[in-house]
Design a protein around this motif. Structure first.
Motif, PDB file in Angstrom:
ATOM      1  N   LEU B  95     -17.068  -6.608  12.382  1.00 51.37           N
ATOM      2  CA  LEU B  95     -16.172  -6.932  11.269  1.00 51.37           C
ATOM      3  C   LEU B  95     -16.094  -8.444  11.141  1.00 51.37           C
ATOM      4  CD1 LEU B  95     -13.324  -4.392  12.085  1.00 51.37           C
ATOM      5  CD2 LEU B  95     -15.169  -4.134  10.426  1.00 51.37           C
ATOM      6  N   LEU B  96     -15.797  -8.923   9.940  1.00 53.03           N
ATOM      7  CA  LEU B  96     -15.619 -10.351   9.737  1.00 53.03           C
ATOM      8  C   LEU B  96     -14.202 -10.693  10.184  1.00 53.03           C
ATOM      9  CD1 LEU B  96     -17.248 -10.728   6.213  1.00 53.03           C
ATOM     10  CD2 LEU B  96     -18.312 -10.345   8.424  1.00 53.03           C
ATOM     11  N   GLU B  97     -14.118 -11.482  11.262  1.00 48.42           N
ATOM     12  CA  GLU B  97     -12.815 -11.748  11.893  1.00 48.42           C
ATOM     13  C   GLU B  97     -11.875 -12.496  10.950  1.00 48.42           C
ATOM     14  OE1 GLU B  97     -11.892 -10.551  14.829  1.00 48.42           O
ATOM     15  OE2 GLU B  97     -13.834  -9.595  15.079  1.00 48.42           O
ATOM     16  N   TRP B  98     -12.438 -13.170   9.941  1.00 50.28           N
ATOM     17  CA  TRP B  98     -11.615 -13.987   9.045  1.00 50.28           C
ATOM     18  C   TRP B  98     -11.134 -13.215   7.812  1.00 50.28           C
ATOM     19  CZ3 TRP B  98     -16.698 -14.673  10.333  1.00 50.28           C
ATOM     20  CH2 TRP B  98     -17.642 -14.375   9.342  1.00 50.28           C
ATOM     21  N   ARG B  99     -11.413 -11.909   7.785  1.00 51.10           N
ATOM     22  CA  ARG B  99     -10.944 -11.106   6.666  1.00 51.10           C
ATOM     23  C   ARG B  99     -10.070  -9.986   7.180  1.00 51.10           C
ATOM     24  NH1 ARG B  99     -14.685  -9.959   1.920  1.00 51.10           N
ATOM     25  NH2 ARG B  99     -15.720 -11.924   1.583  1.00 51.10           N
ATOM     26  N   ARG B 100      -9.041  -9.671   6.411  1.00 46.31           N
ATOM     27  CA  ARG B 100      -8.227  -8.519   6.769  1.00 46.31           C
ATOM     28  C   ARG B 100      -9.043  -7.252   6.571  1.00 46.31           C
ATOM     29  NH1 ARG B 100      -2.875 -10.434   7.271  1.00 46.31           N
ATOM     30  NH2 ARG B 100      -2.686 -12.520   6.389  1.00 46.31           N
ATOM     31  N   ILE B 101      -8.553  -6.153   7.150  1.00 42.65           N
ATOM     32  CA  ILE B 101      -9.337  -4.917   7.168  1.00 42.65           C
ATOM     33  C   ILE B 101      -9.752  -4.482   5.761  1.00 42.65           C
ATOM     34  CG2 ILE B 101      -9.236  -2.459   7.744  1.00 42.65           C
ATOM     35  CD1 ILE B 101      -9.672  -4.364  10.118  1.00 42.65           C
ATOM     36  N   LEU B 102      -8.825  -4.558   4.815  1.00 42.87           N
ATOM     37  CA  LEU B 102      -9.148  -4.118   3.450  1.00 42.87           C
ATOM     38  C   LEU B 102     -10.336  -4.909   2.880  1.00 42.87           C
ATOM     39  CD1 LEU B 102      -8.131  -2.192   1.188  1.00 42.87           C
ATOM     40  CD2 LEU B 102      -6.935  -4.162   0.236  1.00 42.87           C
ATOM     41  N   ALA B 103     -10.285  -6.227   3.034  1.00 44.79           N
ATOM     42  CA  ALA B 103     -11.360  -7.066   2.497  1.00 44.79           C
ATOM     43  C   ALA B 103     -12.666  -6.844   3.254  1.00 44.79           C
ATOM     44  CB  ALA B 103     -10.952  -8.535   2.561  1.00 44.79           C
ATOM     45  N   ALA B 123     -11.860   0.695  -1.413  1.00 46.22           N
ATOM     46  CA  ALA B 123     -11.656   0.402   0.010  1.00 46.22           C
ATOM     47  C   ALA B 123     -10.410   1.119   0.542  1.00 46.22           C
ATOM     48  CB  ALA B 123     -11.536  -1.108   0.222  1.00 46.22           C
ATOM     49  N   ARG B 124      -9.344   1.153  -0.261  1.00 45.68           N
ATOM     50  CA  ARG B 124      -8.113   1.845   0.153  1.00 45.68           C
ATOM     51  C   ARG B 124      -8.366   3.328   0.357  1.00 45.68           C
ATOM     52  NH1 ARG B 124      -5.334  -1.847  -3.291  1.00 45.68           N
ATOM     53  NH2 ARG B 124      -4.274  -3.309  -1.912  1.00 45.68           N
ATOM     54  N   GLU B 125      -9.113   3.883  -0.604  1.00 43.82           N
ATOM     55  CA  GLU B 125      -9.451   5.299  -0.553  1.00 43.82           C
ATOM     56  C   GLU B 125     -10.203   5.607   0.766  1.00 43.82           C
ATOM     57  OE1 GLU B 125     -12.934   7.263  -3.117  1.00 43.82           O
ATOM     58  OE2 GLU B 125     -11.414   6.293  -4.355  1.00 43.82           O
ATOM     59  N   LEU B 126     -11.151   4.731   1.105  1.00 43.04           N
ATOM     60  CA  LEU B 126     -11.954   4.944   2.302  1.00 43.04           C
ATOM     61  C   LEU B 126     -11.140   4.756   3.579  1.00 43.04           C
ATOM     62  CD1 LEU B 126     -15.209   3.209   1.124  1.00 43.04           C
ATOM     63  CD2 LEU B 126     -15.022   5.585   1.869  1.00 43.04           C
ATOM     64  N   LEU B 127     -10.242   3.761   3.568  1.00 45.75           N
ATOM     65  CA  LEU B 127      -9.401   3.545   4.747  1.00 45.75           C
ATOM     66  C   LEU B 127      -8.541   4.771   5.006  1.00 45.75           C
ATOM     67  CD1 LEU B 127      -8.299  -0.192   4.481  1.00 45.75           C
ATOM     68  CD2 LEU B 127      -9.695   0.872   6.259  1.00 45.75           C
ATOM     69  N   ALA B 128      -8.041   5.382   3.928  1.00 47.93           N
ATOM     70  CA  ALA B 128      -7.252   6.603   4.080  1.00 47.93           C
ATOM     71  C   ALA B 128      -8.137   7.716   4.639  1.00 47.93           C
ATOM     72  CB  ALA B 128      -6.649   7.016   2.741  1.00 47.93           C
ATOM     73  N   LEU B 129      -9.360   7.793   4.133  1.00 47.64           N
ATOM     74  CA  LEU B 129     -10.290   8.833   4.578  1.00 47.64           C
ATOM     75  C   LEU B 129     -10.580   8.731   6.082  1.00 47.64           C
ATOM     76  CD1 LEU B 129     -12.268  11.144   3.600  1.00 47.64           C
ATOM     77  CD2 LEU B 129     -14.009   9.362   3.500  1.00 47.64           C
ATOM     78  N   VAL B 130     -10.780   7.506   6.575  1.00 48.09           N
ATOM     79  CA  VAL B 130     -11.084   7.344   8.000  1.00 48.09           C
ATOM     80  C   VAL B 130      -9.814   7.224   8.853  1.00 48.09           C
ATOM     81  CG1 VAL B 130     -13.338   6.303   7.556  1.00 48.09           C
ATOM     82  CG2 VAL B 130     -11.350   4.829   7.898  1.00 48.09           C
TER      83      VAL B 130
END
Lengths: 263, 263
Positions: B95-103, B123-130
């Motif tokens: 993950l890119l350490e300088w970006r929040r999870i959504l980004a 991205a929100r949809e996918l975060l909910a999915l996982v």
């Protein structure tokens, strides 16, 4: 975990407390010792004399401080910008890096007092030559750290960008520059410290104003309280500029582990 | 078996490393043929050096084969990659350490030029999915290894790739987290009808997740045997207590063992 400016300000004040207490104790002990032992002011002036000298004298110390501050800041910005550009070229071209690195290192090891007169002759007696000397001094740390930072990206992250079909520009701005940020700030912090030294050394060589000029004239007339006051002003100037860069760092890379609050 | 057109087809893949500067070339893969149909979950398993990751990397255009062709829906891996038809999950979440999870999850869409609102919604949809919807504003370093890997999976899914490559995605996780993620991955794959090629060291993981398990052997890397996993779907973790599961794992273990010794 994030967004709590009030408490982080409180935390900053709390972390500054030991330094503040130490300073107060030091100043009091110093004042007492100098008074009791009757040490002459040209050896070590009492803090009260230095304090007095801060606000008296032929010309206002704050004027000289502001001028030196401007030279430092301008030289810092120009030197850092040039250093960043060279760092980028070095990171992308091994050949250029190998060809020019010896010169860059040499330019950094030459004493600035030797280079300053040459630069003064090139850029004239005005403020421009002071800015030039400062830029010369605050150039090298960012150039090196920029190069190192741009090369320090995570190889797997690079592959993520490859699979996602990123363009070279996207790789540069969205991956290599952000991962270089911690290094960039190391370079900037070194630069900003050197910039005050650069401006003062330049004023030593030739100037009719600025903190370097004040120190020089105070020394010639053995006005030691004024010399100490100028020294104090230059230290405060350096600290102020450093704190500004450190604050920018907190804003720009809040994600970095070095930003974790030490409990 | 071959009633359906293959989505991913390897034919005669050779990969040879090195051989320059007098070192003996290493044959990582020799004459590998493999077809993966749309909607199929295929695992590659084998000891270190059998070339299973190499094969995956050939399909994702991270390595060019020395001979043979790989086709994804009829086009080369390079073209498929540029069309954003490949998703890749590495062992390291990267993950890119300088970006929040959504980004982070939205990154591939951002590189593709998808408008901000649209990509963040996806991205929100996918975060909910996982299952990490509530961590969209966290920094990567604040997440556990399992959660980071969930984010990496969501990121790889963001462009709706035709094929998902997973290179030991749960290899660095503890057994409990791994079981849990296996279960959730199999649900997500069924729900999203994903085509997955999955590299693993664990025969249990491979049998649990896959429709087919490709057993590979080293020196040179080649396909030894393909096991059809006829366990019914959807699968619960309890499927691992069935005789058929045990039987398939034994078969896989035996083949791995033979591949090691019977050269």
């Amino acid at each position: 975990m994030a967004n709590r400016p009030a408490s982080s300000l409180g935390a900053a004040l709390a972390s500054a407390l030991p330094a503040v207490v130490t300073t107060i104790v030091l100043v009091v002990v110093w004042e007492i010792l100098v008074t009791v032992t009757e040490t002459p002011a040209y050896i070590i002036p009492a803090p009260s004399r230095i304090w007095e000298a801060l606000f008296t004298g032929n010309s206002s110390l704050s004027y000289h401080t502001m001028l030196t501050g401007f030279e430092s800041l301008a030289g810092f910005v120009i030197g850092s910008a040039l250093g960043a550009m060279l760092g980028i070229v070095f990171a992308y071209s091994r050949f250029v890096a190998r060809s020019l690195m010896p010169y860059v290192i040499a330019s950094n090891t030459i004493p600035v007092v030797a280079v300053a007169p040459i630069i003064m002759l090139w850029f004239g007696a005005g403020i421009g030559s002071k800015v030039a000397v400062t830029a010369f001094l605050s150039f090298f740390p960012l150039a090196l750290n920029m190069m190192k930072g741009l090369q320090s990206y995570d190889r797997t992250v690079m592959e993520v960008f490859h699979v996602a079909a990123a363009t070279p520009l996207q790789r540069f701005f969205k991956m290599r520059v952000p991962s270089a940020m911690p290094y960039i700030f190391v370079g900037l912090k070194l630069n900003v410290t050197f910039s005050v030294i650069g401006a003062i050394v330049a004023e030593f060589v030739q100037a009719d104003r600025g903190l370097g000029f004040v120190i020089m004239t105070a020394y010639r007339t053995l006005n030691m309280p004024r010399l100490w006051a100028a020294m104090l002003a230059s230290a405060l100037l350096g600290i102020l500029l450093f704190v500004l860069v450190a604050a920018a760092e907190r804003l720009v890379i809040p994600w970095h582990s070095s930003m974790r609050e030490v409990k | 078996m071959t009633a359906q057109q293959a989505l991913l087809a390897f034919s005669g893949i050779d990969v040879t490393y090195g051989g320059e500067h007098g070192t003996a070339p290493v044959t990582a893969l020799k004459a590998v043929d493999l077809e993966v149909r749309e909607g199929e979950f295929v695992s590659l398993i084998g000891p270190s050096g059998c070339g299973k990751s190499t094969l995956l990397r050939v399909a994702a255009d991270l390595i060019k084969p020395s001979a043979g062709t790989a086709l994804i829906d009829g086009v080369s891996p390079a073209d498929a990659r540029l069309n954003r038809e490949i998703g890749f999950v590495f062992q390291d979440a990267a993950l890119l350490e300088w970006r929040r999870i959504l980004a982070n999850v939205a990154l591939p869409l951002e590189l593709q030029g998808v408008p901000k609102e649209k990509r963040l919604a996806r991205a929100r949809e996918l975060l909910a999915l996982v299952g990490i919807g509530e961590f969209e504003n966290a920094w990567p370093r604040q997440l556990s290894g399992g959660m980071r890997q969930r984010a990496a999976i969501a990121r790889a899914m963001s462009t709706r790739p035709r094929v998902m490559m997973m290179d030991e995605p749960f290899g660095a996780l503890d057994q409990i987290t791994r079981d849990r993620l296996n279960l959730e991955l199999s649900r997500i794959v069924e729900k999203e009808r994903m085509t997955v090629v999955f590299v693993t060291h664990s025969i249990h993981e491979a049998v649990f997740l896959s429709d087919r398990v490709v057993v590979m052997s080293p020196r040179p890397g080649r396909i030894r045997e393909v096991i059809d996993v006829d366990l019914p779907r959807p699968r619960e973790l309890t499927v691992r207590d069935t005789p058929r599961f045990t039987e398939l794992c034994r078969l896989g273990e035996r083949l791995l063992e033979e591949g090691f010794h019977g050269e």
